[in-house]
Design a protein around this motif. Structure first.
Motif, PDB file in Angstrom:
ATOM      1  N   GLN A 168      45.888  36.805  28.218  1.00 50.97           N
ATOM      2  CA  GLN A 168      44.509  36.985  27.765  1.00 50.97           C
ATOM      3  C   GLN A 168      43.533  36.619  28.884  1.00 50.97           C
ATOM      4  O   GLN A 168      42.556  37.338  29.135  1.00 50.97           O
ATOM      5  CB  GLN A 168      44.221  36.130  26.534  1.00 50.97           C
ATOM      6  N   ALA A 169      43.811  35.516  29.561  1.00 49.71           N
ATOM      7  CA  ALA A 169      42.962  35.092  30.677  1.00 49.71           C
ATOM      8  C   ALA A 169      43.009  36.098  31.820  1.00 49.71           C
ATOM      9  O   ALA A 169      41.980  36.431  32.416  1.00 49.71           O
ATOM     10  CB  ALA A 169      43.378  33.699  31.158  1.00 49.71           C
ATOM     11  N   MET A 170      44.203  36.600  32.115  1.00 47.58           N
ATOM     12  CA  MET A 170      44.341  37.603  33.189  1.00 47.58           C
ATOM     13  C   MET A 170      43.601  38.888  32.835  1.00 47.58           C
ATOM     14  O   MET A 170      42.954  39.493  33.691  1.00 47.58           O
ATOM     15  CB  MET A 170      45.818  37.914  33.454  1.00 47.58           C
ATOM     16  N   LEU A 171      43.690  39.321  31.576  1.00 53.07           N
ATOM     17  CA  LEU A 171      42.985  40.529  31.158  1.00 53.07           C
ATOM     18  C   LEU A 171      41.483  40.344  31.310  1.00 53.07           C
ATOM     19  O   LEU A 171      40.790  41.242  31.810  1.00 53.07           O
ATOM     20  CB  LEU A 171      43.351  40.897  29.720  1.00 53.07           C
ATOM     21  N   THR A 172      40.973  39.192  30.929  1.00 57.00           N
ATOM     22  CA  THR A 172      39.544  38.916  31.100  1.00 57.00           C
ATOM     23  C   THR A 172      39.166  38.934  32.576  1.00 57.00           C
ATOM     24  O   THR A 172      38.167  39.555  32.963  1.00 57.00           O
ATOM     25  CB  THR A 172      39.183  37.554  30.474  1.00 57.00           C
ATOM     26  N   PHE A 173      39.963  38.280  33.400  1.00 57.91           N
ATOM     27  CA  PHE A 173      39.700  38.252  34.836  1.00 57.91           C
ATOM     28  C   PHE A 173      39.705  39.660  35.426  1.00 57.91           C
ATOM     29  O   PHE A 173      38.794  40.051  36.164  1.00 57.91           O
ATOM     30  CB  PHE A 173      40.734  37.367  35.546  1.00 57.91           C
ATOM     31  N   GLU A 174      40.743  40.440  35.116  1.00 58.35           N
ATOM     32  CA  GLU A 174      40.865  41.790  35.676  1.00 58.35           C
ATOM     33  C   GLU A 174      39.759  42.706  35.159  1.00 58.35           C
ATOM     34  O   GLU A 174      39.224  43.525  35.910  1.00 58.35           O
ATOM     35  CB  GLU A 174      42.255  42.358  35.395  1.00 58.35           C
ATOM     36  N   THR A 175      39.374  42.562  33.898  1.00 58.77           N
ATOM     37  CA  THR A 175      38.277  43.359  33.346  1.00 58.77           C
ATOM     38  C   THR A 175      36.984  43.057  34.081  1.00 58.77           C
ATOM     39  O   THR A 175      36.242  43.971  34.471  1.00 58.77           O
ATOM     40  CB  THR A 175      38.119  43.092  31.836  1.00 58.77           C
ATOM     41  N   ASN A 176      36.703  41.782  34.288  1.00 57.74           N
ATOM     42  CA  ASN A 176      35.482  41.404  35.007  1.00 57.74           C
ATOM     43  C   ASN A 176      35.507  41.856  36.460  1.00 57.74           C
ATOM     44  O   ASN A 176      34.487  42.302  36.997  1.00 57.74           O
ATOM     45  CB  ASN A 176      35.259  39.892  34.913  1.00 57.74           C
ATOM     46  N   LEU A 177      36.664  41.757  37.089  1.00 56.98           N
ATOM     47  CA  LEU A 177      36.826  42.209  38.473  1.00 56.98           C
ATOM     48  C   LEU A 177      36.513  43.703  38.587  1.00 56.98           C
ATOM     49  O   LEU A 177      35.749  44.136  39.456  1.00 56.98           O
ATOM     50  CB  LEU A 177      38.258  41.926  38.937  1.00 56.98           C
ATOM     51  N   VAL A 178      37.082  44.491  37.692  1.00 60.94           N
ATOM     52  CA  VAL A 178      36.878  45.939  37.706  1.00 60.94           C
ATOM     53  C   VAL A 178      35.432  46.286  37.354  1.00 60.94           C
ATOM     54  O   VAL A 178      34.823  47.141  37.995  1.00 60.94           O
ATOM     55  CB  VAL A 178      37.881  46.627  36.743  1.00 60.94           C
ATOM     56  N   ALA A 179      34.875  45.615  36.365  1.00 55.62           N
ATOM     57  CA  ALA A 179      33.492  45.888  35.961  1.00 55.62           C
ATOM     58  C   ALA A 179      32.519  45.606  37.109  1.00 55.62           C
ATOM     59  O   ALA A 179      31.610  46.408  37.375  1.00 55.62           O
ATOM     60  CB  ALA A 179      33.127  45.056  34.732  1.00 55.62           C
ATOM     61  N   GLU A 180      32.721  44.506  37.795  1.00 55.74           N
ATOM     62  CA  GLU A 180      31.848  44.159  38.921  1.00 55.74           C
ATOM     63  C   GLU A 180      31.992  45.168  40.057  1.00 55.74           C
ATOM     64  O   GLU A 180      30.998  45.616  40.643  1.00 55.74           O
ATOM     65  CB  GLU A 180      32.160  42.753  39.428  1.00 55.74           C
TER      66      GLU A 180
END
Length: 134
Positions: A56-68
């Motif tokens: 869950q933490a990795m998905l949040t991190f990767e989502t934010n990385l891609v969004a930015e």
């Protein structure tokens, strides 16, 4: 235990761009919007809460990385992030750059019109810029 397999509908509508730590990062085959999708490589998951806490933490991190990165590359007014899954239940997260005046602004992109294929040169330029921003 089953192995991860990408839903055939997600595979048909997108192409693999790269693999992040947890997710496949895929480009949707519709040039009307800069539209990416993260697919956690975990079998039989349909909801974020079904993932292990670290995933869950990795998905949040990767989502934010891609969004930015997408916001940096496109200069979009708004980045939309959504995990709907009403049609395809396999867990996946859409990340879409939106701007005033784009097709169906400010309405949703789902079900609006027909997909427009990318010009290959435009697509490759976009993907190179995205890779640099990631």
């Amino acid at each position: 235990m089953s192995e991860f397999a990408l839903d055939a509908r997600l595979e048909k509508d997108s192409e693999l761009f790269t693999i992040l730590g947890l997710c496949q990062l895929r480009l949707l085959k519709d040039s009307r919007w800069p539209w990416l999708m993260l697919v956690p490589q975990r079998p039989d998951k349909t909801e974020i809460f079904e993932l292990a806490p670290l995933d869950q933490a990795m998905l949040t991190f990767e989502t934010n990385l891609v969004a930015e990165a997408l916001k940096t590359v496109t200069g979009a007014r708004k980045i939309n992030v959504g995990a709907l899954g009403n049609v395809v239940s396999q867990l996946h997260v859409h990340v879409v750059a939106r701007n005033e005046g784009d097709p169906n602004w400010p309405g949703p992109i789902w079900g609006y019109g027909s997909a427009v294929a990318y010009d290959e040169t435009v697509k490759q330029t976009f993907l190179r810029s995205l890779m640099q921003a990631l």
